[in-house]
Write an enzyme that holds these catalytic residues in place. Structure first.
Site, PDB file in Angstrom:
ATOM      1  N   HIS A 242     -12.502  -7.205 -24.759  1.00 20.60           N
ATOM      2  CA  HIS A 242     -12.655  -7.027 -23.315  1.00 20.60           C
ATOM      3  C   HIS A 242     -14.093  -7.284 -22.876  1.00 20.60           C
ATOM      4  O   HIS A 242     -14.851  -6.348 -22.608  1.00 20.60           O
ATOM      5  CB  HIS A 242     -12.238  -5.606 -22.940  1.00 20.60           C
ATOM      6  CG  HIS A 242     -12.252  -5.316 -21.473  1.00 20.60           C
ATOM      7  ND1 HIS A 242     -12.095  -6.287 -20.509  1.00 20.60           N
ATOM      8  CD2 HIS A 242     -12.415  -4.136 -20.796  1.00 20.60           C
ATOM      9  CE1 HIS A 242     -12.159  -5.734 -19.310  1.00 20.60           C
ATOM     10  NE2 HIS A 242     -12.359  -4.434 -19.464  1.00 20.60           N
TER      11      HIS A 242
ATOM     12  N   LYS B   6      -6.898  -5.071 -26.184  1.00 20.92           N
ATOM     13  CA  LYS B   6      -6.932  -4.151 -27.318  1.00 20.92           C
ATOM     14  C   LYS B   6      -7.423  -4.814 -28.593  1.00 20.92           C
ATOM     15  O   LYS B   6      -8.171  -4.210 -29.365  1.00 20.92           O
ATOM     16  CB  LYS B   6      -5.521  -3.559 -27.544  1.00 20.92           C
ATOM     17  CG  LYS B   6      -5.427  -2.592 -28.707  1.00 20.92           C
ATOM     18  CD  LYS B   6      -6.259  -1.342 -28.470  1.00 20.92           C
ATOM     19  CE  LYS B   6      -6.450  -0.558 -29.746  1.00 20.92           C
ATOM     20  NZ  LYS B   6      -7.371  -1.194 -30.692  1.00 20.92           N
TER      21      LYS B   6
ATOM     22  N   CYS C 185      -7.805   2.500 -27.586  1.00 24.27           N
ATOM     23  CA  CYS C 185      -8.820   1.986 -26.659  1.00 24.27           C
ATOM     24  C   CYS C 185      -9.258   0.577 -27.041  1.00 24.27           C
ATOM     25  O   CYS C 185      -9.387   0.252 -28.221  1.00 24.27           O
ATOM     26  CB  CYS C 185     -10.050   2.892 -26.664  1.00 24.27           C
ATOM     27  SG  CYS C 185      -9.709   4.658 -26.490  1.00 24.27           S
TER      28      CYS C 185
ATOM     29  N   CYS D  27     -13.601  -4.759 -14.002  1.00 25.81           N
ATOM     30  CA  CYS D  27     -12.870  -5.410 -15.099  1.00 25.81           C
ATOM     31  C   CYS D  27     -11.932  -6.493 -14.592  1.00 25.81           C
ATOM     32  O   CYS D  27     -11.426  -7.301 -15.382  1.00 25.81           O
ATOM     33  CB  CYS D  27     -12.071  -4.377 -15.884  1.00 25.81           C
ATOM     34  SG  CYS D  27     -13.043  -2.955 -16.416  1.00 25.81           S
TER      35      CYS D  27
END
Length: 384
Positions: free
Chosen positions: A332, A328, A206, A83
């Site tokens: 992502h 959030k 998440c 990430c």
């Protein structure tokens, strides 16, 4: 060492995209090139961050992107750091421009995963952990960050509602970002009532799986001045590492790589945490943002939750965190995330952020890590 600048930036919308991974990367890159007011032939090299190109049947993305931009002879490098790939790619590009190897380079981050479905995407993500000790044993990233969240609740005066406040804040910011994946206002009650993913983390704690691409043009200040476009300076850069497996760390409520990278970046920039006007941090889960803000030195350990309660991290607060909406709300797209953070800083410091503008900001910070923080990069930027 050459003074390194960001001369232009571009990004696709984050979310579920139909175009191929190469197409969205080219779209973002063309936007960045146009933003910089340069021609593709002026780019000396390309740095492409991507993790799961194989999911869209395209690895070795660098030459594909450079060919589609009409500069196939320019060298390129594909970089994977889970990430944190985007910030790792940005760091390599920064180092090469600073060293004088190139006057201008393209940094592009990209990912295309939503078409694989939740089960396969979750499986792909698990490959980014220490798979032998974690993924193979059934530990997903929600489970690993839930362990961090539980440790934080036990160690400090925090509640699950405190985590929820992070999600609410970032969704409020995301409403003002036309390129955000989740443009939806939520409340603390919404977060608390959402499905439990891995206790104490719930669905709204998440970040989503996202497709998307972001690109920036990095160059020397001499190059930027010659071309006359709006630019910002990169004044600090740092990278750090942590134990790959969460069980190998002494503490569950801190990420060593963040502290290492931040210390390097602050030292290079000649500033401290109090000099930062706003920050884009890696909030893959709500607990991550709280831990990040403490490890970056904005708040004392255990005080990050109080800062959220007191609105210190809101757009008008003491240190605005994730004005873009963060992972959030903005989304992502793994390989694109770190580069997307730089796009937000560029937009903020050149007056292009619209209603989400952090008023009076002249210094911004980006923080992006891989997995549970096994790798991390921190960068500091200043307006001209």
């Amino acid at each position: 060492m050459e003074q390194v600048c960001v001369l232009g930036a571009g990004s696709t919308k984050y979310g579920k995209l139909e175009d191929s991974i190469s197409d969205i990367t080219v779209q973002a890159s063309v936007d960045a090139i146009d933003s910089a007011g340069i021609e593709p032939r002026e780019i000396g090299a390309g740095y492409i961050s991507n993790v799961f190109g194989v999911a869209d049947k395209q690895v070795h993305l660098g030459p594909v992107i450079m060919s589609n931009l009409g500069i196939p002879e320019r060298p390129s490098l594909s970089i994977e750091s889970a990430c944190g790939s985007g910030s790792a790619s940005f760091r390599e590009a920064f180092a090469n421009v600073a060293a004088g190897f190139y006057d201008a380079v393209l940094v592009a981050g990209t990912e295309k995963v939503t078409h694989t479905g939740t089960e396969w995407t979750t499986t792909y993500f698990s490959y980014c952990s220490d798979f032998f000790y974690e993924g193979q044993a059934g530990a997903s990233f929600p489970g690993l960050f839930a362990s961090m969240a539980r440790a934080y609740l036990n160690e400090f005066k925090a509640t699950e509602e405190d985590f929820a406040r992070v999600a609410v804040k970032n969704h409020e910011n995301g409403l003002l970002n036309p390129k955000a994946h989740l443009q939806k206002k939520i409340t603390i009650d919404d977060v608390m009532a959402s499905a439990v993913v891995a206790s104490p983390l719930k669905l709204y704690d998440c970040c989503p799986f996202s497709d998307g691409a972001s690109s920036v043009i990095l160059c020397s200040e001499k190059f930027a001045k010659e071309h006359g476009g709006e630019y910002i300076r990169v004044t600090g850069s740092g990278r750090g590492g942590s134990s790959a497996a969460l069980q190998g760390r002494e503490q569950m409520t801190t990420i060593p790589s963040t502290r290492i990278a931040a210390e390097q970046a602050y030292k290079m920039a000649g500033v401290g945490p109090k000099d930062i006007d706003f920050a884009e941090v890696h909030d893959c889960f709500t607990i991550a943002e709280i831990v990040d803000t403490e490890d970056l030195g904005f708040f004392e350990k255990g005080k990050g939750v109080a800062a959220v309660r007191e609105d210190a991290t809101s757009r008008g607060g003491e240190i605005p965190i994730n004005p873009s909406g963060g992972l959030k709300s903005k989304g992502h797209p793994i390989g694109a995330t770190g580069v997307g953070q730089v796009v937000e800083v560029y937009d903020q410091l050149t007056g292009k952020a619209g209603q989400r503008t952090v008023k009076g900001a002249t210094t911004g910070l980006t923080h992006n890590f891989g997995a549970t923080g096994a790798s991390c990069a921190v960068h500091i930027f200043q307006s001209v």
